[in-house]
Write an enzyme that holds these catalytic residues in place. Structure first.
Site, short mmCIF file in Angstrom:
data_model
loop_
_atom_site.label_atom_id
_atom_site.label_comp_id
_atom_site.label_asym_id
_atom_site.label_seq_id
_atom_site.Cartn_x
_atom_site.Cartn_y
_atom_site.Cartn_z
CD GLU A 124 11.65 23.35 8.27
OE1 GLU A 124 11.41 23.35 9.48
OE2 GLU A 124 10.79 23.55 7.40
NE ARG A 161 9.12 21.47 3.34
CZ ARG A 161 8.04 22.01 3.93
NH1 ARG A 161 7.13 22.61 3.18
NH2 ARG A 161 7.87 21.93 5.23
CG ASP A 201 4.46 26.10 -0.90
OD1 ASP A 201 5.10 25.04 -0.95
OD2 ASP A 201 4.38 26.78 0.14
NE ARG A 238 -0.53 22.88 5.39
CZ ARG A 238 0.77 22.87 5.10
NH1 ARG A 238 1.39 21.72 4.86
NH2 ARG A 238 1.47 23.98 5.07
CB SER A 241 3.16 23.23 1.68
OG SER A 241 4.54 23.02 1.46
CB THR A 271 10.39 21.39 14.50
OG1 THR A 271 11.18 20.47 15.26
CG2 THR A 271 10.29 20.90 13.08
CG ASP A 313 7.41 22.68 -1.60
OD1 ASP A 313 7.87 23.69 -2.15
OD2 ASP A 313 6.91 22.72 -0.45
#
Length: 600
Positions: free
Chosen positions: A404, A310, A307, A55, A151, A380, A305
């Site tokens: 998460e 979320r 993509d 990214r 994302s 995480t 979000d």
């Protein structure tokens, strides 16, 4: 010590390899203008491939996302998969992409690399939300999957997310093996923008999108009640790909149509109405959705979000104020609802399990303990949650939920990854049930607090672009201002963590970068250690827990703090005070030049 290559040599190497006229021109212009500092930033270091894939900003340079670095990553991944996955050529690869600038080209170039080695390629030619890639890997028994997306990052960024043959994001040691294979195969084999027209490529959309929704249907348990619901729901896709999928999940769950936030509901790579296209950023990102809700007389706003992996929810209160629920609050509500639904179906809960990341709320652990079900935390990221869910399934558990705090939710086993679309349908079903009974979402949450205890979180971040500064901050936390030699020889310096945060004594520290846990007799943490990523958790004597870590995809130092108390007011008051002390003592924002989180 190796001599650094002159920057002009690196620029010449770039120009030798790059076939894209736009990115070639960028480097040529910098060379002509003698922009040495910018050339150094772009070319000196390579973009790092990790468990999050790639990214970065879309620009020319070895450290950026562009045609060349995408091809190089695809070559390394292709060879690694062929070497490590049985029958990889025949099983193939699943490729998807979002709507960002260059995403379509990156997907085509990726497909071209795999096709050039005789690997079967399944590529969604149109836009899909990220969960369609792991769903495709699972459904087709593919060797791996790749999603081109950044994302919720700013518009200048793009990314390359990789799923392994088990349809989960990759974990070590695959990331290191792929990174090495990329490094060993930097010369482009092929540069194919027309791969989507190759007859050997298969577009699985018509088969897999209906199959995905058929599995999502299993989460719909009250279709008649949903159809009768008069509750209005407003939706924003945050300029991303989610709306077609959101519309379909609402239709399949029996609901009346979503009310769209018209300014944000269609894909737009410019993200014109938000600074950060992330519904987690706060009420500012949802201002237009709130406006649409006011106009429609709606009390509930849903958001994905860009993509659509979320999901978040906000609710208007009797006072007229909008509450944006946190990921921890939504996760707790999802978990309790999932358990209620499981028990209502008559199934045994003897082997039911729920999961969350280690920086998520301890409230889920409290729920699990009270209800007598299995709970675990993981490192995480959904790569850890998804892989652990698969392991638990092999042990006979039914993993009904995982989450998460960064508004990522996994419901059932449709995908072992976060999915904002299945979350949308499922939460709407819960909200409709609550509203039918005259209960607001906030009131339902408060009932859970009364049952399991009050928890208050303080989660945020600082921006820092200098790795040297980040390392200095974390090393000061673990070794003190004046590092001392470690007499045991186990570490480079003796661990000297602070003893207090403000007036509160520190009981234990777990450092997953160093590999040290003061609560263990042998000092060894139970969670995996990752020396390449900073992560330290502090446990205070008053029960407060907070974690500081770096992000794998953004230039951020993140922190996650939680306090439990007898009342919500007391918990929030303590959380605020400890957050202030923690930031000033450990992060020292002004002294270290950290940038504060900006409002949306």
């Amino acid at each position: 010590m190796a001599t650094k290559a002159p920057i002009t040599d690196l620029a010449k190497e770039w120009l030798r390899l790059d076939k894209n006229p736009e990115t070639r021109k960028e480097i040529e212009t910098m060379l002509e203008g003698n922009k040495t500092a910018e050339l150094e930033a772009r070319l000196r270091n390579r973009i790092e491939f990790g468990t999050a894939g790639l990214r970065a900003a879309m620009e020319a340079g070895f450290s950026r996302m562009n045609d060349l670095t995408v091809i190089q990553a695809s070559q390394g991944l292709c060879l690694y998969v062929l070497e490590h996955v049985e029958n990889a050529k025949e099983r193939g690869v699943v490729i998807g992409h979002d709507h960002r600038h260059h995403s379509n080209d990156f997907a085509r170039l990726t497909a071209g690399v795999f096709l050039s080695k005789g690997v079967k390629v399944y590529a969604y030619k149109d836009l899909v939300h990220t969960p369609m890639v792991p769903f495709g890997v699972k459904s087709l028994n593919a060797a791996c999957g790749i999603m081109i997306t950044a994302s919720h990052n700013p518009k200048k960024d793009n990314g390359y997310k990789v799923y392994w043959e088990n349809a989960c994001q990759i974990i070590p040691p695959h990331d290191e093996g792929i990174a090495q294979m990329i490094h060993d195969n930097l010369e482009p084999w092929v540069w194919d923008y027309k791969s989507f027209e190759n007859p050997a490529l298969v577009d699985p959309t018509e088969e897999l999108v209906p199959a995905y929704f058929k599995e999502v249907d299993s989460l719909c348990i009250a279709k008649d009640a949903n159809a009768a619901s008069e509750t209005k729901f407003v939706y924003t896709a945050m300029h991303g790909v989610g709306y077609p999928f959101a519309k379909q999940v609402f239709e399949r769950f029996g609901f009346k149509p979503l009310i769209p936030t018209t300014e944000q509901v269609l894909p737009d790579p410019e993200f014109p109405t938000v600074v950060f296209p992330n519904p987690e950023e706060g009420k500012g990102a949802l201002a237009l959705a709130f406006k649409a809700a006011e106009e429609a007389g709606a009390s509930v706003v849903f958001a994905n979000d860009p993509d659509a992996d979320r999901f978040t929810v906000a609710e208007k209160q009797a006072s007229g104020e909008w509450i944006l629920f946190t990921g921890n609050q939504i996760g707790t509500m999802f978990a309790c609802n999932a358990l209620d639904n499981w028990r209502s179906s008559g199934k045994s809960d003897a082997k039911v399990a729920v999961l969350c990341s280690t920086v998520s709320s301890n409230m889920l652990a409290k729920v699990a303990k009270t209800e007598g079900i299995h709970w675990e935390d993981t490192l995480t990221g959904f790569k850890w949650i998804g892989n652990r869910a698969i392991d638990l399934e092999k042990e006979g558990y039914d993993v009904i939920f995982g989450y998460e705090e960064a508004i990522g939710f996994m419901l059932g086993d449709i995908v072992r990854d976060k999915d904002g679309v299945s979350a949308l349908g499922t939460f709407a079903q819960l909200a409709a049930k609550l509203y039918k009974n005259g209960t607001k979402i906030s009131e339902y949450l408060d009932s859970l607090y009364k049952k399991y205890g009050y928890f208050a979180s303080a989660n945020s971040y600082f921006i820092c672009h200098e790795q040297e500064t980040i390392d200095r901050i974390f090393n000061k936390m673990r070794f003190g201002a004046t590092p001392q030699s470690d007499e045991t020889g186990r570490f480079a310096h003796k661990p000297l963590y602070p003893t207090h945060i403000g007036e509160h004594k520190i009981a234990n520290v777990r450092d997953l970068t160093l590999g040290y846990d003061t609560s263990k007799k042998d000092g060894v943490p139970s969670l995996p250690v990752s020396p390449s990523a900073q992560m330290i958790t502090f446990y205070l004597e008053n029960g407060c827990v907070f974690t500081l870590r770096t992000s794998g995809t953004e230039p951020k130092i993140k922190y996650y703090l939680e306090v439990s108390a007898a009342t919500q007011q007391e918990a929030e008051s303590q959380a605020k005070a400890i957050e202030s002390a923690m930031c000033s003592q450990l992060l020292e924002p002004e002294a270290n030049g950290l940038q504060y989180r900006q409002s949306s």
